[in-house]
Design a protein around this motif. Structure first.
Motif, PDB file in Angstrom:
ATOM      1  N   PRO A  24       0.620  -1.086   0.548  1.00 48.80           N
ATOM      2  CA  PRO A  24       0.694   0.250   0.111  1.00 48.80           C
ATOM      3  C   PRO A  24       0.558   1.239   0.114  1.00 48.80           C
ATOM      4  O   PRO A  24       0.999   2.487  -0.600  1.00 48.80           O
ATOM      5  N   GLU A  25       1.661   1.009   0.907  1.00 40.52           N
ATOM      6  CA  GLU A  25       2.784   2.240   1.304  1.00 40.52           C
ATOM      7  C   GLU A  25       3.205   3.261  -0.748  1.00 40.52           C
ATOM      8  O   GLU A  25       3.206   3.442  -0.890  1.00 40.52           O
ATOM      9  N   PHE A  28       0.456   4.023  -3.348  1.00 41.80           N
ATOM     10  CA  PHE A  28      -0.306   5.556  -3.106  1.00 41.80           C
ATOM     11  C   PHE A  28       0.545   6.788  -3.242  1.00 41.80           C
ATOM     12  O   PHE A  28       0.359   7.178  -3.666  1.00 41.80           O
ATOM     13  N   HIS A  29       2.309   6.022  -3.081  1.00 35.93           N
ATOM     14  CA  HIS A  29       3.057   6.910  -3.019  1.00 35.93           C
ATOM     15  C   HIS A  29       3.228   7.013  -4.694  1.00 35.93           C
ATOM     16  O   HIS A  29       3.242   8.390  -5.824  1.00 35.93           O
ATOM     17  N   SER A  91      -5.995  11.314  -1.788  1.00 38.17           N
ATOM     18  CA  SER A  91      -5.673   9.600  -2.489  1.00 38.17           C
ATOM     19  C   SER A  91      -6.451   9.253  -0.909  1.00 38.17           C
ATOM     20  O   SER A  91      -6.160   9.006   0.269  1.00 38.17           O
ATOM     21  N   GLY A  93      -4.524   6.647   0.133  1.00 39.40           N
ATOM     22  CA  GLY A  93      -3.281   6.741   1.061  1.00 39.40           C
ATOM     23  C   GLY A  93      -3.935   7.792   2.465  1.00 39.40           C
ATOM     24  O   GLY A  93      -2.858   7.253   3.114  1.00 39.40           O
ATOM     25  N   THR A 177      -5.365  -2.721  -4.733  1.00 40.24           N
ATOM     26  CA  THR A 177      -5.245  -2.478  -3.124  1.00 40.24           C
ATOM     27  C   THR A 177      -6.805  -3.351  -2.710  1.00 40.24           C
ATOM     28  O   THR A 177      -6.413  -4.180  -1.038  1.00 40.24           O
TER      29      THR A 177
END
Length: 204
Positions: A24-25, A28-29, A91, A93, A177
């Motif tokens: 995920p990190e 989303f970046h 977002s 994120g 995701t």
């Protein structure tokens, strides 16, 4: 975790977590960079767009929207995008961690729903908190609506591209995701994005 390179001499790297879904990190970046690039190319001011809200403000906006009706994360993103006429959407994120925090604060609670998505409803404590912050909440919603009105008055030539990039970011974020997102599916998504990117580069 492992990575693969897709085309372009290894330029595109996609990362997967232990269950097969994209980490995920990193995802989303990547999604934020994708959206920022679209805004720069679409006439978004030549730089990174500033954040619409700080953390406490976003919590209030999400809480207000959930109080209006129970929603899951993707519905909240689309609701904010609708309020701004497509000019802004937070977002995933930042939305999903904020929902987790609201849940831990006992201002919202997960309710029974079909499918894998978590839908949240406001708690009594959440309604009390909204009442205490009523003026701030009204100002935040007004800020979103004003942005939508400004967008409607003069979208600019880059508006179709920004809209399309918003749709792509949400669609990819929602599908990539999920817990059932396999490496094979993510390969397919990456291939589609790469194919579109190559077609755009060849446009005259």
């Amino acid at each position: 975790m492992f990575r693969f390179s897709h085309g372009g001499g290894g330029r595109h790297h996609h990362h997967f977590g232990p269950r097969g879904g994209m980490d995920p990190e990193r995802f989303f970046h990547w999604a934020e960079r994708l959206n920022d690039g679209a805004q720069r190319r679409g006439g978004g001011g030549g730089g990174r767009s500033r954040r619409m809200f700080d953390g406490s403000e976003l919590r209030l906006v999400l809480l207000k929207l959930i109080a209006d009706q129970p929603r899951h994360g993707y519905e909240l993103i689309k609701a904010i995008e609708a309020l701004t006429g497509g000019a802004y959407a937070p977002s995933p994120g930042v939305v999903y961690p904020t929902l987790t925090l609201l849940d831990e604060m006992e201002l919202i609670a997960e309710e029974a729903s079909e499918g894998a998505r978590k839908r949240f409803a406001v708690t009594e404590a959440g309604r009390v908190h909204l009442g205490e912050q009523a003026e701030t909440v009204a100002a935040l919603i007004a800020r979103l609506e004003a942005l939508g009105e400004h967008r409607a008055r003069g979208e600019g030539e880059g508006a179709p591209v920004r809209r399309a990039m918003h749709n792509l970011r949400h669609a990819v974020g929602d599908r990539a995701t999920r817990s059932d997102a396999t490496p094979e599916l993510l390969h397919e998504i990456a291939a589609l994005i790469d194919e579109v990117a190559q077609k755009v580069e060849r446009l005259k």
